[in-house]
Design a protein around this motif. Structure first.
Motif, short mmCIF file in Angstrom:
data_model
loop_
_atom_site.label_atom_id
_atom_site.label_comp_id
_atom_site.label_asym_id
_atom_site.label_seq_id
_atom_site.Cartn_x
_atom_site.Cartn_y
_atom_site.Cartn_z
N UNK A 1 126.75 20.13 38.70
CA UNK A 1 125.44 21.19 38.12
C UNK A 1 125.92 22.18 37.28
N UNK A 2 127.39 22.03 37.44
CA UNK A 2 127.71 23.29 36.79
C UNK A 2 127.51 23.45 35.06
N UNK A 3 127.18 23.05 34.52
CA UNK A 3 127.60 22.86 33.44
C UNK A 3 126.84 22.98 32.73
N UNK A 4 125.36 23.64 33.45
CA UNK A 4 123.84 24.56 32.93
C UNK A 4 123.86 26.08 32.34
N UNK A 5 125.07 26.47 33.35
CA UNK A 5 125.65 27.37 33.28
C UNK A 5 126.05 28.33 31.79
N UNK A 6 126.59 27.23 31.54
CA UNK A 6 128.74 27.40 30.40
C UNK A 6 127.70 26.16 29.45
N UNK A 7 126.69 25.70 29.17
CA UNK A 7 125.95 24.49 27.57
C UNK A 7 126.49 25.23 26.25
N UNK A 8 126.14 26.04 26.24
CA UNK A 8 126.53 27.25 24.99
C UNK A 8 127.96 26.80 24.43
N UNK A 9 129.13 27.85 25.76
CA UNK A 9 130.69 27.55 26.39
C UNK A 9 131.03 26.21 25.65
N UNK A 10 130.49 25.07 26.45
CA UNK A 10 130.81 24.12 26.67
C UNK A 10 130.93 23.42 25.00
N UNK A 11 129.31 23.02 24.40
CA UNK A 11 129.33 22.79 23.08
C UNK A 11 130.37 23.22 21.53
N UNK A 12 130.45 24.94 22.17
CA UNK A 12 131.71 25.14 21.06
C UNK A 12 132.85 25.51 21.16
N UNK A 13 133.65 24.71 22.67
CA UNK A 13 134.72 24.42 22.82
C UNK A 13 135.21 23.19 22.49
#
Length: 265
Positions: free
Chosen positions: A20-32
């Motif tokens: 569930x941790x990815x939801x708080x970092x979705x923009x970071x995930x998408x960009x990098x």
């Protein structure tokens, strides 16, 4: 570890927290996060025995849409399935015209015999294969296929092996076990042995600024559930190590995409 963070002694709670941790970092995930090379999709077509163009495809654990976008670009008829609200929001921002439903691989919100192809990029290890394998088979038409893939880090590249050991020490993980994740995925993908997977590895690389590389590392779940100040300190130390290898500040990341494809009768 924060007071609210589950103890490593509670593996199911920790697994859920990481998933569930990815939801708080979705923009970071998408960009990098890295994408996938065209050769991967050529291999998917070869091993499934059909073109992606026009294939009715269910992309499980679609996240921010990195793989979905590439399937869509190959003219697959894609339905994305994503459980996380934050990841789904980022997906809709990036791919507003691609259909997305909330759900996960353990209980797909998709009709029986709907799909020619079920795909899962970088996410099958977050499912329970005792449930997700039967679900994929339920959703697939006769003659369909399940395709799973992960970007993995090749340990024959010296700087990557050294960086992997530093990560393992920081996370308190056994280096050999960490290096093998997602482990022996052809077994972990379906421990029952019900599926007969064909396996293919595709090597590729990308050149990115060091900040992108570090943000990519920080977008992984093991770091997202680590206190932010500890992660920030580690990434600054990692920056110094990487500048010794890449003094111009551009990192050449190398990946081995591990592809598993199982065809239904």
């Amino acid at each position: 570890m924060t007071a609210s963070q589950p103890s490593p002694a509670d593996p199911r709670a920790l697994h859920a927290a990481r998933a569930g941790s990815f939801d708080s970092a979705a923009a970071q995930y998408a960009a990098n996060r890295p994408s996938y090379p065209p050769a991967l999709f050529d291999a998917v077509e070869e091993l499934t025995g059909r073109p992606l163009s026009g294939a009715r495809t269910v992309d499980v654990g679609a996240g921010t849409g990195i793989a979905t976008a590439l399937l869509h670009a190959r003219s697959a008829d894609v339905l994305a399935v994503e459980p996380g609200a934050g990841m789904a929001a980022e997906f809709r921002r990036a791919l507003p015209r691609v259909p997305l439903v909330r759900g996960d691989g353990n209980a797909l919100p998709v009709a029986d015999a709907h799909a020619d192809l079920v795909t899962c990029a970088q996410a099958w290890h977050w499912t329970d294969p005792a449930r997700s394998v039967p679900e994929a088979l339920r959703v697939l038409r006769p003659g369909g296929a399940l395709a799973l893939w992960w970007n993995t880090t090749p340990r024959d590249v010296r700087w990557i092996a050294e960086a992997g050991r530093r990560v393992a020490r920081f996370l308190g993980a056994d280096a050999a076990a960490e290096a093998s994740r997602p482990g022996r995925p052809d077994q972990q993908a379906d421990p029952s042995g019900r599926l007969d997977f064909a396996r293919r590895t595709v090597r590729w690389s990308r050149r990115v600024p060091i900040d992108t590389h570090l943000a990519n590392i920080g977008s992984h779940s093991a770091f997202l559930v680590t206190p932010a100040e500890r992660t920030a300190a580690f990434l600054e130390e990692e920056r110094a190590h990487l500048l010794e290898v890449f003094p111009d500040g551009t990192v050449e990341e190398t990946y081995d995409v591990l592809l598993l494809v199982a065809r239904t009768p």
